[in-house]
Scaffold this active site. Structure first.
Site, PDB file in Angstrom:
ATOM      1  CB  SER A  12     -26.845  29.537  25.064  1.00 51.92           C
ATOM      2  OG  SER A  12     -25.985  29.902  26.417  1.00 51.92           O
ATOM      3  CG  HIS A  37     -31.275  29.279  25.523  1.00 53.09           C
ATOM      4  ND1 HIS A  37     -32.763  28.518  25.247  1.00 53.09           N
ATOM      5  CD2 HIS A  37     -30.469  28.728  26.049  1.00 53.09           C
ATOM      6  CE1 HIS A  37     -32.450  27.637  26.597  1.00 53.09           C
ATOM      7  NE2 HIS A  37     -31.042  28.237  26.866  1.00 53.09           N
ATOM      8  CG  ASP A  39     -28.355  29.322  28.789  1.00 56.21           C
ATOM      9  OD1 ASP A  39     -29.438  28.728  29.657  1.00 56.21           O
ATOM     10  OD2 ASP A  39     -27.974  29.908  28.502  1.00 56.21           O
ATOM     11  CG  MET A  41     -27.319  29.899  35.349  1.00 58.80           C
ATOM     12  SD  MET A  41     -25.567  28.472  35.042  1.00 58.80           S
ATOM     13  CE  MET A  41     -26.143  28.794  33.382  1.00 58.80           C
ATOM     14  CG  HIS A  70     -33.045  27.345  30.346  1.00 59.92           C
ATOM     15  ND1 HIS A  70     -32.429  26.490  29.473  1.00 59.92           N
ATOM     16  CD2 HIS A  70     -33.608  26.293  31.308  1.00 59.92           C
ATOM     17  CE1 HIS A  70     -32.195  25.546  30.713  1.00 59.92           C
ATOM     18  NE2 HIS A  70     -33.225  25.789  31.372  1.00 59.92           N
ATOM     19  CG  MET A  72     -31.352  26.469  34.222  1.00 61.89           C
ATOM     20  SD  MET A  72     -28.926  26.648  33.617  1.00 61.89           S
ATOM     21  CE  MET A  72     -29.619  27.994  32.300  1.00 61.89           C
ATOM     22  CG  MET A 141     -32.058  20.817  30.985  1.00 58.27           C
ATOM     23  SD  MET A 141     -31.207  22.088  29.642  1.00 58.27           S
ATOM     24  CE  MET A 141     -30.089  21.915  30.276  1.00 58.27           C
ATOM     25  N   GLY A 146     -26.098  23.969  34.029  1.00 58.92           N
ATOM     26  CA  GLY A 146     -25.162  25.066  35.318  1.00 58.92           C
ATOM     27  C   GLY A 146     -24.027  25.924  34.345  1.00 58.92           C
ATOM     28  N   GLY A 148     -21.921  25.659  30.164  1.00 58.15           N
ATOM     29  CA  GLY A 148     -21.581  25.577  28.865  1.00 58.15           C
ATOM     30  C   GLY A 148     -20.756  24.721  28.790  1.00 58.15           C
ATOM     31  CG  ASP A 177     -29.998  24.690  26.930  1.00 58.15           C
ATOM     32  OD1 ASP A 177     -29.006  24.288  26.305  1.00 58.15           O
ATOM     33  OD2 ASP A 177     -30.780  25.048  28.039  1.00 58.15           O
ATOM     34  N   GLY A 178     -27.713  21.992  25.194  1.00 63.76           N
ATOM     35  CA  GLY A 178     -26.693  21.126  26.119  1.00 63.76           C
ATOM     36  C   GLY A 178     -25.781  20.597  24.806  1.00 63.76           C
ATOM     37  N   GLY A 179     -24.800  20.826  24.796  1.00 60.39           N
ATOM     38  CA  GLY A 179     -24.029  20.661  24.082  1.00 60.39           C
ATOM     39  C   GLY A 179     -24.125  20.425  22.106  1.00 60.39           C
ATOM     40  N   GLY A 199     -24.631  26.843  22.551  1.00 58.46           N
ATOM     41  CA  GLY A 199     -24.078  28.644  23.039  1.00 58.46           C
ATOM     42  C   GLY A 199     -22.361  28.350  22.495  1.00 58.46           C
TER      43      GLY A 199
END
Ligand code: DX5
Ligand code: ZN
Length: 230
Positions: A12, A37, A39, A41, A70, A72, A141, A146, A148, A177-179, A199
């Site tokens: 990301s 990826h 993002d 927002m 993506h 958001m 998610m 919102g 990284g 996506d995330g962590g 990310g």
């Protein structure tokens, strides 16, 4: 043609140098990224603002492979054509972003992109049940969207397992996506995910002038998955 369910790492660029997106995209692809990826927002659907379609169009020539956008944002429908024209291969919208997610998926495909639907951590797998015949990707998610660098939410692994069973033989990617890092990646891959967004775990320690850590970080995630699945 059968869907390629082999593992794909999608860095990301939310964790990249925002003054150097073109070079950052080239660097991660040169160091083993499968997808890029992106993002988007809006400061409304999520409490952070990044960039819009013009930035996507500007970085498109620097990406050889899949540009995975993506969104958001809410509303999402008025902007789909602009992101498709900017060169997005996959456009993902959130099931929570509006009342007409079915129409949104139709609009993404009509614009010529692959359609993705994302679910926030509080949203059940069943919310996408009636979309499965019209999507190319489901994004789970594993943090609240919102920002990284947040902590992986472990309860989502079970949701991935449920989605994998619901999807059956349909040609649909499951993206996380995330962590995602070498510790959490094997959990979601074993549950059925094939696209792993990362990310901070990819960009940490590196830069455009020193991109070698990107390669080591991507390899560490890939190796962690492969060593636990064989
Ligand atoms: C979060 C974004 C993610 C984020 C992931 O809202 O959608 O793509 O960049 O970052 P890490 O891998 O640091 O959790
Ligand atoms: Zn994302």
């Amino acid at each position: 043609m059968a869907l390629n369910r082999s593992l794909k790492i999608a860095p990301s660029i939310l964790s990249a140098d925002f003054a150097n997106f073109g070079a950052e995209c080239e660097a991660i692809e040169a160091h083993g990224a499968d997808w890029v990826h992106v993002d988007v927002m809006d400061g409304h659907f999520v409490p952070n603002i990044t960039f819009g379609p013009s930035t996507c169009a500007a970085i498109r020539p620097h990406i050889k492979g899949v540009m995975d956008v993506h969104l958001m944002i809410a509303p999402v429908d008025p902007y789909i054509d602009a992101f498709a024209k900017a060169g997005a291969d996959v456009i993902t919208a959130h099931v929570e972003a509006g009342p007409h997610i079915h129409r949104t998926m139709q609009a993404i495909r009509a614009a010529g992109a692959k359609a993705g639907v994302a679910l926030n951590p509080g949203t059940p797998a069943s919310s996408v049940e009636y979309l499965l015949d019209m999507v190319d990707l489901v994004c789970v998610m594993t943090v609240n969207p919102g920002f990284g660098g947040q902590k992986f939410i472990h309860s989502q692994v079970e949701k991935v397992r449920q989605l994998r069973a619901m999807i059956g033989d349909r040609p649909i990617h499951i993206e996380i996506d995330g962590g995602v890092d070498p510790t959490t990646a094997p959990l979601v891959a074993a549950a059925g995910a094939d696209v792993l967004v990362a990310g901070s775990a990819v960009f940490r320690g590196g830069s455009v002038s020193n991109p070698a850590p990107y390669g080591a970080n991507i390899k560490a995630i890939r190796d962690a998955v492969l060593s636990t699945t064989v």
